[in-house]
Design a protein around this motif. Sequence first.
Motif, PDB file in Angstrom:
ATOM      1  N   ILE A 184       0.850  -1.198   0.000  1.00 23.62           N
ATOM      2  CA  ILE A 184       0.000   0.000   0.000  1.00 23.62           C
ATOM      3  C   ILE A 184       0.886   1.248   0.000  1.00 23.62           C
ATOM      4  O   ILE A 184       1.850   1.336   0.759  1.00 23.62           O
ATOM      5  N   THR A 185       0.571   2.192  -0.857  1.00 20.67           N
ATOM      6  CA  THR A 185       1.324   3.438  -0.926  1.00 20.67           C
ATOM      7  C   THR A 185       0.930   4.343   0.242  1.00 20.67           C
ATOM      8  O   THR A 185      -0.249   4.631   0.425  1.00 20.67           O
ATOM      9  N   TYR A 186       1.914   4.777   1.008  1.00 20.86           N
ATOM     10  CA  TYR A 186       1.593   5.647   2.143  1.00 20.86           C
ATOM     11  C   TYR A 186       2.747   6.588   2.445  1.00 20.86           C
ATOM     12  O   TYR A 186       3.918   6.276   2.229  1.00 20.86           O
ATOM     13  N   ALA A 187       2.396   7.754   2.927  1.00 22.77           N
ATOM     14  CA  ALA A 187       3.336   8.723   3.466  1.00 22.77           C
ATOM     15  C   ALA A 187       3.029   8.903   4.946  1.00 22.77           C
ATOM     16  O   ALA A 187       1.936   8.582   5.410  1.00 22.77           O
ATOM     17  N   ILE A 188       3.985   9.414   5.670  1.00 22.64           N
ATOM     18  CA  ILE A 188       3.836   9.607   7.111  1.00 22.64           C
ATOM     19  C   ILE A 188       3.563  11.074   7.402  1.00 22.64           C
ATOM     20  O   ILE A 188       4.159  11.965   6.804  1.00 22.64           O
ATOM     21  N   THR A 189       2.646  11.316   8.331  1.00 23.74           N
ATOM     22  CA  THR A 189       2.389  12.670   8.805  1.00 23.74           C
ATOM     23  C   THR A 189       2.603  12.744  10.311  1.00 23.74           C
ATOM     24  O   THR A 189       2.410  11.755  11.029  1.00 23.74           O
ATOM     25  N   THR A 190       2.995  13.922  10.774  1.00 24.62           N
ATOM     26  CA  THR A 190       3.160  14.157  12.207  1.00 24.62           C
ATOM     27  C   THR A 190       1.841  14.552  12.866  1.00 24.62           C
ATOM     28  O   THR A 190       1.824  14.842  14.066  1.00 24.62           O
ATOM     29  N   LYS A 191       0.767  14.549  12.080  1.00 19.35           N
ATOM     30  CA  LYS A 191      -0.546  14.885  12.628  1.00 19.35           C
ATOM     31  C   LYS A 191      -0.809  14.056  13.881  1.00 19.35           C
ATOM     32  O   LYS A 191      -0.554  12.868  13.925  1.00 19.35           O
ATOM     33  N   ASP A 192      -1.346  14.680  14.902  1.00 22.24           N
ATOM     34  CA  ASP A 192      -1.727  14.079  16.182  1.00 22.24           C
ATOM     35  C   ASP A 192      -0.550  13.870  17.126  1.00 22.24           C
ATOM     36  O   ASP A 192      -0.763  13.519  18.297  1.00 22.24           O
ATOM     37  N   LEU A 193       0.680  14.061  16.651  1.00 22.96           N
ATOM     38  CA  LEU A 193       1.810  14.034  17.578  1.00 22.96           C
ATOM     39  C   LEU A 193       1.835  15.344  18.366  1.00 22.96           C
ATOM     40  O   LEU A 193       1.484  16.405  17.840  1.00 22.96           O
ATOM     41  N   LYS A 194       2.247  15.270  19.611  1.00 20.88           N
ATOM     42  CA  LYS A 194       2.338  16.501  20.404  1.00 20.88           C
ATOM     43  C   LYS A 194       3.376  17.434  19.817  1.00 20.88           C
ATOM     44  O   LYS A 194       3.247  18.659  19.915  1.00 20.88           O
ATOM     45  N   SER A 195       4.403  16.852  19.229  1.00 22.10           N
ATOM     46  CA  SER A 195       5.466  17.647  18.633  1.00 22.10           C
ATOM     47  C   SER A 195       6.141  16.817  17.550  1.00 22.10           C
ATOM     48  O   SER A 195       6.215  15.585  17.661  1.00 22.10           O
ATOM     49  N   PRO A 196       6.644  17.457  16.487  1.00 23.52           N
ATOM     50  CA  PRO A 196       7.401  16.700  15.480  1.00 23.52           C
ATOM     51  C   PRO A 196       8.615  15.982  16.073  1.00 23.52           C
ATOM     52  O   PRO A 196       9.112  15.028  15.475  1.00 23.52           O
ATOM     53  N   ALA A 197       9.069  16.438  17.245  1.00 16.77           N
ATOM     54  CA  ALA A 197      10.218  15.792  17.881  1.00 16.77           C
ATOM     55  C   ALA A 197       9.943  14.331  18.233  1.00 16.77           C
ATOM     56  O   ALA A 197      10.872  13.542  18.431  1.00 16.77           O
ATOM     57  N   GLU A 198       8.651  13.943  18.306  1.00 16.36           N
ATOM     58  CA  GLU A 198       8.308  12.556  18.629  1.00 16.36           C
ATOM     59  C   GLU A 198       8.395  11.633  17.420  1.00 16.36           C
ATOM     60  O   GLU A 198       8.273  10.413  17.549  1.00 16.36           O
ATOM     61  N   LEU A 199       8.585  12.211  16.239  1.00 17.59           N
ATOM     62  CA  LEU A 199       8.574  11.423  15.006  1.00 17.59           C
ATOM     63  C   LEU A 199       9.579  10.277  15.048  1.00 17.59           C
ATOM     64  O   LEU A 199       9.225   9.113  14.810  1.00 17.59           O
ATOM     65  N   MET A 200      10.837  10.589  15.312  1.00 20.42           N
ATOM     66  CA  MET A 200      11.880   9.570  15.206  1.00 20.42           C
ATOM     67  C   MET A 200      11.703   8.473  16.244  1.00 20.42           C
ATOM     68  O   MET A 200      11.934   7.292  15.955  1.00 20.42           O
ATOM     69  N   LYS A 201      11.256   8.837  17.429  1.00 19.17           N
ATOM     70  CA  LYS A 201      11.010   7.823  18.465  1.00 19.17           C
ATOM     71  C   LYS A 201       9.979   6.816  17.992  1.00 19.17           C
ATOM     72  O   LYS A 201      10.161   5.597  18.126  1.00 19.17           O
ATOM     73  N   ASN A 202       8.899   7.303  17.408  1.00 22.38           N
ATOM     74  CA  ASN A 202       7.844   6.405  16.944  1.00 22.38           C
ATOM     75  C   ASN A 202       8.272   5.603  15.725  1.00 22.38           C
ATOM     76  O   ASN A 202       7.900   4.433  15.575  1.00 22.38           O
ATOM     77  N   LEU A 203       9.047   6.233  14.833  1.00 29.03           N
ATOM     78  CA  LEU A 203       9.535   5.492  13.672  1.00 29.03           C
ATOM     79  C   LEU A 203      10.456   4.350  14.089  1.00 29.03           C
ATOM     80  O   LEU A 203      10.420   3.258  13.512  1.00 29.03           O
ATOM     81  N   LYS A 204      11.272   4.591  15.098  1.00 30.51           N
ATOM     82  CA  LYS A 204      12.161   3.521  15.569  1.00 30.51           C
ATOM     83  C   LYS A 204      11.361   2.382  16.191  1.00 30.51           C
ATOM     84  O   LYS A 204      11.742   1.208  16.082  1.00 30.51           O
ATOM     85  N   ARG A 205      10.248   2.709  16.826  1.00 29.55           N
ATOM     86  CA  ARG A 205       9.373   1.641  17.320  1.00 29.55           C
ATOM     87  C   ARG A 205       8.798   0.842  16.162  1.00 29.55           C
ATOM     88  O   ARG A 205       8.696  -0.389  16.221  1.00 29.55           O
ATOM     89  N   ALA A 206       8.406   1.545  15.097  1.00 29.76           N
ATOM     90  CA  ALA A 206       7.882   0.850  13.916  1.00 29.76           C
ATOM     91  C   ALA A 206       8.940  -0.057  13.300  1.00 29.76           C
ATOM     92  O   ALA A 206       8.627  -1.163  12.825  1.00 29.76           O
ATOM     93  N   ILE A 207      10.184   0.383  13.303  1.00 35.17           N
ATOM     94  CA  ILE A 207      11.281  -0.432  12.770  1.00 35.17           C
ATOM     95  C   ILE A 207      11.482  -1.688  13.614  1.00 35.17           C
ATOM     96  O   ILE A 207      11.808  -2.761  13.100  1.00 35.17           O
ATOM     97  N   GLU A 208      11.255  -1.568  14.912  1.00 35.18           N
ATOM     98  CA  GLU A 208      11.339  -2.752  15.775  1.00 35.18           C
ATOM     99  C   GLU A 208      10.315  -3.810  15.380  1.00 35.18           C
ATOM    100  O   GLU A 208      10.507  -4.996  15.634  1.00 35.18           O
ATOM    101  N   TYR A 209       9.231  -3.382  14.728  1.00 43.80           N
ATOM    102  CA  TYR A 209       8.171  -4.305  14.309  1.00 43.80           C
ATOM    103  C   TYR A 209       8.378  -4.814  12.879  1.00 43.80           C
ATOM    104  O   TYR A 209       7.505  -5.466  12.330  1.00 43.80           O
ATOM    105  N   GLY A 210       9.516  -4.498  12.284  1.00 50.01           N
ATOM    106  CA  GLY A 210       9.826  -5.057  10.975  1.00 50.01           C
ATOM    107  C   GLY A 210       9.806  -4.081   9.827  1.00 50.01           C
ATOM    108  O   GLY A 210      10.089  -4.459   8.685  1.00 50.01           O
ATOM    109  N   LEU A 211       9.457  -2.817  10.049  1.00 51.51           N
ATOM    110  CA  LEU A 211       9.560  -1.808   9.004  1.00 51.51           C
ATOM    111  C   LEU A 211      11.036  -1.612   8.680  1.00 51.51           C
ATOM    112  O   LEU A 211      11.861  -1.459   9.572  1.00 51.51           O
TER     113      LEU A 211
END
Length: 1001
Positions: free
Chosen positions: A354-381
């Motif tokens: 599925i084609t998708y892009a990532i948005t920071t929408k709903d994050l308290k701050s864009p600074a949380e982006l990398m933390k969440n992406l690293k969690r996604a990578i832990e799940y196989g991304l």
Amino acid sequence: MRKVLLGFGYLYQINFNYMKRILSLMLLACFSLQAQEYFPNNDDISAVSHITRVIKNANIVTSPGKMITNGTIIIKNGKIEAIGNNVTIPKNAVVEDAGGNYIYPSFIEPYGDVAMKTPPRAPGSSVAQYDEGRKGYYWNDHIRAEQSAMNFYEYDEKEAQKFIDAGYGTLQTHLHDGIARGNGMLIALDNEGTNAERILKQESGNFFSLSKSRQSRQSYPTSLMGTLALLRQTHFDADWYANGHSKTKDLSLEALNAKKNLVQIIEAGNKKNVLRVDKLGDRVGKQFVIVGGEDSYEMIDDIKATNASLIVPINFPDAYDVSNPNLEWFVNLGDMREWKQAPGNLMMLSKAGITYAITTKDLKSPAELMKNLKRAIEYGLTEDQALAALTTTPASILQVSNMVGTLEKGKLANFIMTSDKLFEDDTVIYENWVKGSKHILKDRTTKDIDGDYTTTIGGTTYDLAIKGKGKKVTVKIDSTTLGSKITYDGDWINIVTTQKDAEDKAYTRFLATSENEQLTGTAYLTNGNEVRFTAVKAEETKDESKSKDEDKDESIAEMGTMTFPNIGYGSISKPQEETVLYRNATVWTNEEEGILENTDVLVKDGKISKIGKNLSAGSARVVDATGKHLTSGIVDEHSHIAIDNGVNEAGHNSTAEVTIEDVVDHEDINIYRDLAGGVTTSQLLHGSANPIGGRSAIIKLKWGYKADEMIYDNSPKFIKFALGENVKQSRYQYGVRFPQTRMGVEQVFEDYFSRAREYANSKGKSDFRYDEEMEVLLEILESERFVSCHSYVQSEINMLMKVAEKHGFRINTFTHILEGYKVADKMAEHGAGGSTFSDWWAYKYEVNDAIPYNGAIMHSQGVLTAFNSDDAEMSRRLNQEAAKAVKYGGVSEEEAWKFVTLNPAKLLHIDDRTGSIKKGKDADLVLWNTNPLSVTAKPEITMIDGIVFFELVRDLRFRESIKKERQQLVNEMILAKNKGMKTQTPKKKDKGLYECETIHW
């Protein structure tokens, strides 16, 4: 020379690096003040200078999966002039050595609202009608397609800096207000540039949402189904308007048509709404880019089938603080699973293609982006998939791949420089270059001073621990921790300490530089003395046998249990059709054969195949039904379960354009509970807020299947009408909408049916305007759609039958109909059925005359009579409601049972498929442990289309597995809390139970 405030004193220091920085800033200021090149210039006749900048010795990731090792990048006029290994460096270029650091394309935010001025909220309370001040625009104030982001643009450097710090170089922004929101704009996040330089595209996309505008108090729509209907009609009207049929000017529709070639983006939210808005797009001929789907992993195949591109938030939920067992039970299993599974969503999207892009929408701050992406990578991304979702994919979705997304010659010089590979734990973003302007986030020449140090000053030993890339410092004297703060000024390190519990605070200040694993400088003591000191860094203990990569945990996080639906009582696999033989049952046929003792029923291919004694089982699963009762499934003619975001569209007095089919909620736990009560079919009705309500959905309660699979194929068409107190708003504090009286209710029907006839006469004309509401009303007049009418008082019941007869159709069903016993003969003559309550009365004024004999009396007068629930709790006990017809009125058990099976099936025109046990009918069956009219009766098996959706023994297994899974997730959440992860307080989440009168404003 300059003075620096430290503690309570001033220190004079000379720092040539600082002076260089000041000169650099002055130079940049000169450039930023430079007027645009075509402006008149009366002061300087010299040529405009364009600096060429070069970065060499970098590992350049040009796009996901492609890297130039030891590469060079040349930047001129904000663009990439050249890039590669064998690049000729121009003369007079400003050259920087990257020293082996990494360069990546800057990220792209596809769904922001940065630089948008928020318009004021409209004053006052909700009103029913259009704002007269908006003449010349669309009739609904929440359709604001004429809005342009440029009209609300106001660049905010502080907000932009948050995105720059997180690695973003480009952002699509628009005003997040309204159902049709108008166009967005694409901006470069360059705090060094001017607005003229920042704006890359003034019109970048056309935006829609499912949320109303804060600028209007117009009440319509009040529900999700109303919003979807409004969006449909708006697009129908835009097409009509584009063909030149309108006699008046409509700036909203003109704007919608003018922007139809832009990317069409709609904010949907959850997975169910993703499917809903895609279906809407199919209806109006648009392929939307859909914002939402952070829970797509639960319906991944259905999301893929839409062929839509997604813009996906990654706001993963925090673990719940479940350490208190009394609070733990506020959290349902579905929410626990969401915490566990949500980080795997991006991996699942990638795996599905599925084609998708990532948005920071709903994050308290864009600074949380990398933390969440690293969690996604832990799940196989994979790291390449994560980078693509931040760069190439949003560029492609926004149709700006010619400008940004990759690092290539001719594209904007938008890139970040990092200390290591982007997604490594300790990687730091040093710089973010936007259109060739360098934003320094952390000085990459600053030395790494993290570590443990020891120094002795005046006989006192200080232990210093510096960590977090020099962001945090802990200072101890023996075991006492001092209050401390660390700051930097060029090459100087400033540390200020104080004893936390001291009454009279005094500060010890350290001013040092770092060299050869030591801090060297001056300590300014509390007694005023200045002492030279050296802090020695302790040697790190390492396991030399392990490499950096070996230290990392490369295991893939498990998503855990996934079920259909993905909440409690869902099955690991989608329930499938079976061949089943019920042997030796007491069979309530609801046919001429009546009740058959010791009889077998064979189910095959989803149908009732055979009925008889001593049937051959063959390969069928055999169910011993000795001493048990087999019936057709209960049919609830009037229910409000399994509906999302509003059962009433209350904004107008006629809302025939809306349909419950748009908002069926396949995950409502009440579906499973109804199955446990023997219900197999329900008509999900619109509420009773208006005389002409919305269309209904007739569903089979196929738990674990999606909404479209629940709705009857070739479903009979129904609509909800209503009479009485609700529609005239007699009990609404702020009721302002017409009608306000019962005679006004009659006039509503007369007006709308007259309009429908005029509409029919306009068909075929060149300027014909398709109107979904009128189309539905025309179906009623042509007897193609049946009316189920909420009713109580005999005068209004009489009135509506007369109106219907005048316009050439019949009322199919009067529901509630608690005064039906007064007009039963007239109902029978008209041909109307009655779907009533068994024994409700006196819960409001207009039901004061209700009696429990109502059902029996209507039945005796030849009215097709059924009992309905109108309530999620009662629907689980409709077998007992049927028994009340035996108690109140002496109806026979067989006939009473038909009140909740065959009779409602007839009222819904589905009795050819369900409602009785007959060869060839759908295998919608319930096996009861005893006589179904008994208060002790319980379904042991509930089957729909030959698929077992409820089984008592399976239910017991569910309860055990849920208990075990909850405990496992509780353990994991407690462990997460103990590790210092952020948690949230459990809160009870109740969707609430809809009834006729429920209104969401």
